[in-house]
Design an enzyme around this catalytic site. Structure first.
Site, PDB file in Angstrom:
ATOM      1  CG  LEU A  77       8.372   2.388   4.615  1.00 14.79           C
ATOM      2  CD1 LEU A  77       8.179   1.154   3.720  1.00 14.79           C
ATOM      3  CD2 LEU A  77       7.039   3.073   4.848  1.00 14.79           C
ATOM      4  NE  ARG A 102       7.007   3.964   0.461  1.00 15.80           N
ATOM      5  CZ  ARG A 102       6.749   4.773   1.485  1.00 15.80           C
ATOM      6  NH1 ARG A 102       7.722   5.135   2.296  1.00 15.80           N
ATOM      7  NH2 ARG A 102       5.543   5.248   1.671  1.00 15.80           N
ATOM      8  CE  LYS A 148       3.243   3.094   3.240  1.00 13.41           C
ATOM      9  NZ  LYS A 148       3.329   3.091   4.673  1.00 13.41           N
ATOM     10  CE1 TYR A 171       1.094  -0.271   4.416  1.00 11.53           C
ATOM     11  CE2 TYR A 171      -0.026   1.840   4.424  1.00 11.53           C
ATOM     12  CZ  TYR A 171       0.810   0.931   5.029  1.00 11.53           C
ATOM     13  OH  TYR A 171       1.384   1.231   6.250  1.00 11.53           O
ATOM     14  CD  GLU A 219       9.857   1.566  10.435  1.00  6.23           C
ATOM     15  OE1 GLU A 219       9.808   2.544   9.677  1.00  6.23           O
ATOM     16  OE2 GLU A 219       9.772   0.382  10.033  1.00  6.23           O
ATOM     17  NE  ARG A 250      -5.968 -19.967   3.679  1.00  5.16           N
ATOM     18  CZ  ARG A 250      -5.169 -20.850   4.273  1.00  5.16           C
ATOM     19  NH1 ARG A 250      -5.207 -22.126   3.941  1.00  5.16           N
ATOM     20  NH2 ARG A 250      -4.315 -20.456   5.202  1.00  5.16           N
TER      21      ARG A 250
END
Ligand code: PDD
Length: 284
Positions: free
Chosen positions: A204, A52, A148, A33, A180, A100
């Site tokens: 990140l 990114r 991310k 995301y 972070e 799945r």
């Protein structure tokens, strides 16, 4: 009021948006995301977020749903249709829909979902004036925090641990050093020098981080990119965080200990103004 959201090529009212229960984002957190802030109706550092995203997709061998040009036009369309002056655009790409199976499907097309969140007052939040309180918690995330992904359960738990202690956020610790914040990069300032962890798989690579460090360098502020401990942070003159939604926000307390004089520090305050001013000039 109902928002217009974007799902796989369609602009639709949020109530009508649907994703399959077989979507791998839902079943495996197999998705990435980006969050891009909007100020004065314009996108802040869109190019950084788009780059990114491309990197996250490549690292996970995931198909790109649209090119950068299309991505920009969807961002702009959503901002315009939802009349966003201050807020953000959230985008998520998943590997798509397949029965799945832990193994990646051979032929699934990526799911692209985007929506806006209006946040009036984002550029002038109370937390920017007062600063925030953080606690330290162990970093229990996986080892590829540079990607991310939507695996955000532990950061959510961290936020709840902070709230339970009357704090606003948590800084995560690995091997004795701060990595972070739960959804932001972490900094301290000592003797006018900014200290922040160097980028790598452990954190990140914040788009706001990169911009803020560039503005700091332009102001001739010394920067040291290296890990720091909570003990060092407690002795610092100031502390702050950066992210697309908090910009630069001062940290005034860590684990119940006041940092500096307990007020937002001058470096953080100055960097916040410069960041907002410069980012607005470059916004598209
Ligand atoms: N989070 N570190 C983590 C773990 C993050 O989740 C984020 C951003 C950052 C800062 O990156 P940037 O400056 O590019 O926003 C650092 C977003 C805002 C979120 O999850 O909502």
């Amino acid at each position: 009021m109902s928002r217009t959201v974007y799902v796989n090529g369609h602009y639709i009212p949020e109530e009508e948006a649907k994703i399959s229960i077989f979507d791998r984002g839902f079943l495996f957190a197999d998705g990435v995301y980006e969050v891009t802030s909007v100020l004065n109706g314009k996108l802040i550092d869109f190019e950084g977020h788009a780059k990114r995203l491309e990197r996250s997709l490549n690292e996970l061998d995931m198909d790109h749903p649209v090119n950068t040009e299309e991505l920009l036009s969807i961002h702009r369309e959503l901002v315009s249709r939802n009349n966003i002056e201050e807020g953000l655009v959230y985008l998520q790409v998943t590997r798509g829909v397949a029965d799945r199976d832990f193994a990646y499907p051979k032929s699934a097309s990526p799911t692209l979902v985007m929506f806006t969140q209006a946040k009036p007052g984002l550029s002038n939040s109370p937390q920017a004036q007062t600063g925030i309180k953080v606690i330290s918690i162990p970093d229990m995330r996986w080892d590829r925090r540079d990607i991310k992904t939507v695996q955000l359960l532990y950061p959510s738990m961290g936020k709840m641990m902070a709230k339970a202690k009357g704090a606003d956020d948590a800084w995560m610790i690995e091997d004795g050093f701060v990595t972070e914040g739960t959804s932001n990069n972490a900094y301290i300032v000592k003797n006018s020098k900014i200290i922040t962890r160097q980028v790598g798989h452990e954190i990140l690579n914040g788009i706001t981080r990169r911009a803020v460090l560039r503005f700091a360098a332009e102001q001739n502020i010394d920067i040291e990119e290296r890990p720091f401990t909570i003990e060092e942070a407690l002795e610092a003159d100031e502390a702050f965080i950066t992210s697309a939604t908090t910009f630069v926000t001062p940290v005034i307390e860590i684990d119940g200990t006041v940092i500096g004089n307990g007020q937002p520090g001058s470096t953080a305050t100055a960097l916040r103004s410069i960041y907002l001013e410069e980012s607005l000039k470059a916004a598209i």
